[in-house]
Enzyme design. Sequence first.
Site, PDB file in Angstrom:
ATOM      1  N   TRP A 101      29.948  41.038  46.483  1.00  0.00           N
ATOM      2  CA  TRP A 101      31.335  40.608  46.652  1.00  0.00           C
ATOM      3  C   TRP A 101      31.721  40.424  48.111  1.00  0.00           C
ATOM      4  O   TRP A 101      32.363  39.443  48.471  1.00  0.00           O
ATOM      5  CB  TRP A 101      32.292  41.563  45.929  1.00  0.00           C
ATOM      6  CG  TRP A 101      32.165  41.403  44.450  1.00  0.00           C
ATOM      7  CD1 TRP A 101      31.673  42.314  43.552  1.00  0.00           C
ATOM      8  CD2 TRP A 101      32.484  40.230  43.674  1.00  0.00           C
ATOM      9  NE1 TRP A 101      31.664  41.780  42.290  1.00  0.00           N
ATOM     10  CE2 TRP A 101      32.161  40.513  42.328  1.00  0.00           C
ATOM     11  CE3 TRP A 101      32.988  38.974  43.985  1.00  0.00           C
ATOM     12  CZ2 TRP A 101      32.340  39.588  41.297  1.00  0.00           C
ATOM     13  CZ3 TRP A 101      33.173  38.041  42.963  1.00  0.00           C
ATOM     14  CH2 TRP A 101      32.857  38.357  41.646  1.00  0.00           C
ATOM     15  N   ASP A 178      38.756  44.741  50.120  1.00  0.00           N
ATOM     16  CA  ASP A 178      38.670  44.353  48.713  1.00  0.00           C
ATOM     17  C   ASP A 178      38.429  45.633  47.911  1.00  0.00           C
ATOM     18  O   ASP A 178      37.345  46.207  47.959  1.00  0.00           O
ATOM     19  CB  ASP A 178      37.519  43.363  48.529  1.00  0.00           C
ATOM     20  CG  ASP A 178      37.354  42.912  47.077  1.00  0.00           C
ATOM     21  OD1 ASP A 178      38.047  43.452  46.188  1.00  0.00           O
ATOM     22  OD2 ASP A 178      36.516  42.019  46.835  1.00  0.00           O
ATOM     23  N   LYS A 202      39.820  45.003  36.535  1.00  0.00           N
ATOM     24  CA  LYS A 202      38.979  46.196  36.500  1.00  0.00           C
ATOM     25  C   LYS A 202      39.835  47.433  36.208  1.00  0.00           C
ATOM     26  O   LYS A 202      39.659  48.080  35.198  1.00  0.00           O
ATOM     27  CB  LYS A 202      38.227  46.373  37.819  1.00  0.00           C
ATOM     28  CG  LYS A 202      36.995  45.484  38.011  1.00  0.00           C
ATOM     29  CD  LYS A 202      37.298  44.028  38.157  1.00  0.00           C
ATOM     30  CE  LYS A 202      36.093  43.142  38.202  1.00  0.00           C
ATOM     31  NZ  LYS A 202      35.861  42.492  39.480  1.00  0.00           N
TER      32      LYS A 202
HETATM   33  C1  LIG Z   1      35.542  41.254  40.184  1.00  0.00           C
HETATM   34  C2  LIG Z   1      35.571  41.292  41.658  1.00  0.00           C
HETATM   35  C3  LIG Z   1      35.979  40.188  42.428  1.00  0.00           C
HETATM   36  C4  LIG Z   1      36.324  38.844  41.805  1.00  0.00           C
HETATM   37  O1  LIG Z   1      37.457  38.919  41.056  1.00  0.00           O
HETATM   38  P1  LIG Z   1      38.063  37.587  40.370  1.00  0.00           P
HETATM   39  O2  LIG Z   1      39.343  38.086  39.835  1.00  0.00           O
HETATM   40  O3  LIG Z   1      37.090  37.166  39.322  1.00  0.00           O
HETATM   41  O4  LIG Z   1      38.220  36.576  41.429  1.00  0.00           O
HETATM   42  C5  LIG Z   1      36.029  40.319  43.787  1.00  0.00           C
HETATM   43  N1  LIG Z   1      35.700  41.475  44.392  1.00  0.00           N
HETATM   44  C6  LIG Z   1      35.303  42.546  43.691  1.00  0.00           C
HETATM   45  C7  LIG Z   1      34.949  43.805  44.418  1.00  0.00           C
HETATM   46  C8  LIG Z   1      35.229  42.492  42.308  1.00  0.00           C
HETATM   47  O5  LIG Z   1      34.834  43.571  41.610  1.00  0.00           O
END
Ligand SMILES: *Cc1c(COP(=O)(O)O)cnc(C)c1O
Length: 366
Positions: A101, A178, A202
């Site tokens: 990511w 993030d 999540k």
């Molecule tokens: C799932 C995830 C993303 C992407 O999320 P989207 O909503 O599909 O754009 C980005 N960063 C992390 C750490 C993730 O777990």
Amino acid sequence: MTRVYNFSAGPAALPEAVLRQAAEEMLDWHGAGCGVMEMSHRGKEFTSIVEQAEADLSELLGIPDNYRMLFLQGGATQQFAQIPMNLLAGGSADYLVTGTWSKKAYGEAKHLAGALGGAVRLAGSTETAGFTRLLRPDELDLDPRARYLHLCTNETIHGVELRDANLLPDAGVPLVADMSSHILSRPIDVSCYGLIYAGAQKNIGPSGLVVVIVREDLLGHAAPMTPTMMDYRVMAENGSMLNTPPTYAIYIAGLVFRWLKAQGGLAAVEANNVAKSNLLYDFLDASDFYENRVAHDSRSRMNIPFLLRDAALNDAFLAGATAAGLTQLKGHKSVGGMRASIYNAMPLAGVQALVDYMRDFSARNG
Ligand SMILES: *Cc1c(COP(=O)(O)O)cnc(C)c1O
């Protein structure tokens, strides 16, 4: 009806109590005569839903007054572009790459840097180590003049998590984190960060929604070419409602925030997450049938990848798990093997059921 224990990395399991409440309120929210999906985003009912969600999120995370909460769209991935558009401002930004990511975030920032008249630097990477651990301080090459330093504090695919605030790189520049896959899993000190973002699917709610928590002094620096919809300042000034927001997703997120408060807040949630992850890691470490290759000090409490030492048994493992009501355990294709995502909504009993199944499977096949 039988609900399974769902170990999906995302969209992931939601608390059953939240789903039940949403079902009850589907046709008629609190006597409004219609459901949340059908009401105006500017009406008093929905306004009260947003205000409550913001108040609860703020209380859960202890968000200081000089931060703004935004409920945006496009998921975490859109933030990979929106962050440099708003914060790069013709300067340079540092990126740490510790898994899939953060690598994607770095790639998107690089892709946009030229158009934004700025630069993007790789300030540290664990790629050659297979993304199995956190960066060491001696591996960092930080620019004290960077506009911001971007990192991913929980790598969902590789199962690497940075929890200790003392391990946050300190270059005296705003940290942009993030936190998609571990936000709200434990208390954090928001003031350590300039900007926190998290895709909802999540630990918060439905996919598509992304929560951004940004320090006020970082608003108002968007590059001139930034579309209005992508400008944090404009969204903050309009209460995230420049256009029609994802109302139902915000409503569900609000129910999840209330549920977290009812669990006793994030300290209690963390204690539960410690118990759940210890149960699985202790089992993995005592086993010679399964293994987790992430360094002990870097292991995620939310996403636990593991391998069967005999990969020929993978399909049988997954089929047996599904039959036992333990679903979505297949690992990401880039890592292989299995992955158990055990977010806040996964009860301890679900992890116990997984460990029981794994013990039984290894006894039958070992
Ligand atoms: C799932 C995830 C993303 C992407 O999320 P989207 O909503 O599909 O754009 C980005 N960063 C992390 C750490 C993730 O777990």
